[in-house]
Design a protein around this motif. Structure first.
Motif, PDB file in Angstrom:
ATOM      1  N   THR A   1       0.803  -1.224   0.000  1.00  0.00           N
ATOM      2  CA  THR A   1       0.000   0.000   0.000  1.00  0.00           C
ATOM      3  C   THR A   1       0.835   1.272   0.000  1.00  0.00           C
ATOM      4  O   THR A   1       0.289   2.374   0.106  1.00  0.00           O
TER       5      THR A   1
ATOM      6  N   THR B   1      -5.281  -4.253  -5.513  1.00  0.00           N
ATOM      7  CA  THR B   1      -5.949  -3.538  -4.432  1.00  0.00           C
ATOM      8  C   THR B   1      -4.953  -2.694  -3.650  1.00  0.00           C
ATOM      9  O   THR B   1      -5.238  -1.544  -3.290  1.00  0.00           O
TER      10      THR B   1
ATOM     11  N   ALA C   1      -3.999   0.383  -5.721  1.00  0.00           N
ATOM     12  CA  ALA C   1      -5.063   1.392  -5.723  1.00  0.00           C
ATOM     13  C   ALA C   1      -5.028   2.209  -4.438  1.00  0.00           C
ATOM     14  O   ALA C   1      -5.189   3.444  -4.458  1.00  0.00           O
ATOM     15  N   THR C   2      -4.786   1.536  -3.305  1.00  0.00           N
ATOM     16  CA  THR C   2      -4.672   2.241  -2.037  1.00  0.00           C
ATOM     17  C   THR C   2      -3.476   3.177  -2.037  1.00  0.00           C
ATOM     18  O   THR C   2      -3.555   4.326  -1.566  1.00  0.00           O
TER      19      THR C   2
ATOM     20  N   ARG D   1      -2.008   4.611  -4.620  1.00  0.00           N
ATOM     21  CA  ARG D   1      -2.263   5.770  -5.499  1.00  0.00           C
ATOM     22  C   ARG D   1      -3.185   6.771  -4.817  1.00  0.00           C
ATOM     23  O   ARG D   1      -2.971   7.990  -4.910  1.00  0.00           O
ATOM     24  N   GLN D   2      -4.207   6.266  -4.135  1.00  0.00           N
ATOM     25  CA  GLN D   2      -5.114   7.172  -3.436  1.00  0.00           C
ATOM     26  C   GLN D   2      -4.395   7.924  -2.325  1.00  0.00           C
ATOM     27  O   GLN D   2      -4.602   9.126  -2.127  1.00  0.00           O
ATOM     28  N   SER D   3      -3.528   7.241  -1.607  1.00  0.00           N
ATOM     29  CA  SER D   3      -2.762   7.894  -0.538  1.00  0.00           C
ATOM     30  C   SER D   3      -1.853   8.971  -1.101  1.00  0.00           C
ATOM     31  O   SER D   3      -1.708  10.054  -0.504  1.00  0.00           O
TER      32      SER D   3
ATOM     33  N   ASP E   1      -2.367  10.711  -3.840  1.00  0.00           N
ATOM     34  CA  ASP E   1      -3.233  11.831  -4.221  1.00  0.00           C
ATOM     35  C   ASP E   1      -3.675  12.614  -2.988  1.00  0.00           C
ATOM     36  O   ASP E   1      -3.639  13.857  -2.982  1.00  0.00           O
ATOM     37  N   ASP E   2      -4.078  11.904  -1.949  1.00  0.00           N
ATOM     38  CA  ASP E   2      -4.572  12.570  -0.740  1.00  0.00           C
ATOM     39  C   ASP E   2      -3.492  13.425  -0.087  1.00  0.00           C
ATOM     40  O   ASP E   2      -3.793  14.480   0.494  1.00  0.00           O
ATOM     41  N   ARG E   3      -2.254  12.980  -0.190  1.00  0.00           N
ATOM     42  CA  ARG E   3      -1.152  13.690   0.451  1.00  0.00           C
ATOM     43  C   ARG E   3      -0.417  14.630  -0.503  1.00  0.00           C
ATOM     44  O   ARG E   3       0.531  15.308  -0.098  1.00  0.00           O
TER      45      ARG E   3
END
Length: 207
Positions: free
Chosen positions: A61, A83, A86-87, A89-91, A93-95
């Motif tokens: 992750t 999975t 995907a986590t 990449r989202q992290s 983006d969020d940061r």
């Protein structure tokens, strides 16, 4: 160019578990998914151990990759678990972090068609059997710049996936592409224990 899950044979770990790596991330955090970089990786970074570009093999992750990216280095994290990627990449983006994540088979890293100054393996080496480790070492050599550095953080002989010091060093000692610099006692954090005994190997790609 990236392999799909069905395009590679299962690894020895997947055969033993009876399920693909991706399944480890479906029903909640995996045992090794601690939600933070490994303390050993933090210490390496603080000592100036990472130079970019950096490859994180078996990134999961992305906690280690994102920590390195936050220090301003270009990082690519690769894994076979969709999975987990995907986590990650989202992290990122969020940061607001500039880190890339891609699906790739660790035993065929030449398919990345890229080279890196530093490569990190945190918790992958110990999942391979003896024949896979030989193949993996060849795969790693295809993506590390001459003079580049590989770090391997893996369980020692008392861990849940036991690796003796000799089992860790043998694939590199037999390959002229590598110079084994150091193997030192370390610890790996898991969701169940803060200090599982481990090895930290520093290995140089010969120029």
């Amino acid at each position: 160019m990236q392999p799909t899950p069905g395009s590679r044979p299962p690894t020895s770990h997947e055969r033993r578990a009876g399920q693909p790596w991706n399944s480890s991330y479906i029903d909640g955090p995996a045992p090794w998914d601690i939600g933070a970089p490994q303390p050993a990786v933090v210490r390496l970074a603080e000592a100036g151990g990472f130079c970019g570009p950096v490859l994180d093999v078996g990134c999961g992750t992305g906690d280690n990759a994102l920590f390195i990216a936050a220090r301003g280095l270009p990082v690519l994290g690769v894994d076979v678990a969709e999975t987990a990627l995907a986590t990650a990449r989202q992290s990122a983006d969020d940061r607001g972090l500039d880190a890339d994540f891609a699906m790739a088979d660790a035993l065929h890293l030449q398919r990345l068609y890229r080279r890196f100054e530093t490569v990190l393996d945190c918790g992958l080496f110990h999942t391979f059997d003896e024949s896979e480790r030989t193949e993996y070492v060849t795969s790693l050599a295809s993506v590390i710049d001459p003079g580049g550095t590989l770090y391997i953080l893996c369980f020692n002989e008392t861990g849940p996936h036991p690796v003796t010091e000799q089992a860790l060093t043998a694939p590199f000692a037999d390959d002229p592409a590598w110079h084994l610099s150091t193997v030192t006692p370390e610890t790996l954090r898991t969701r169940f224990a803060d200090t599982t005994p481990a090895w930290l190997a520093t290995i140089k790609r010969r120029a």
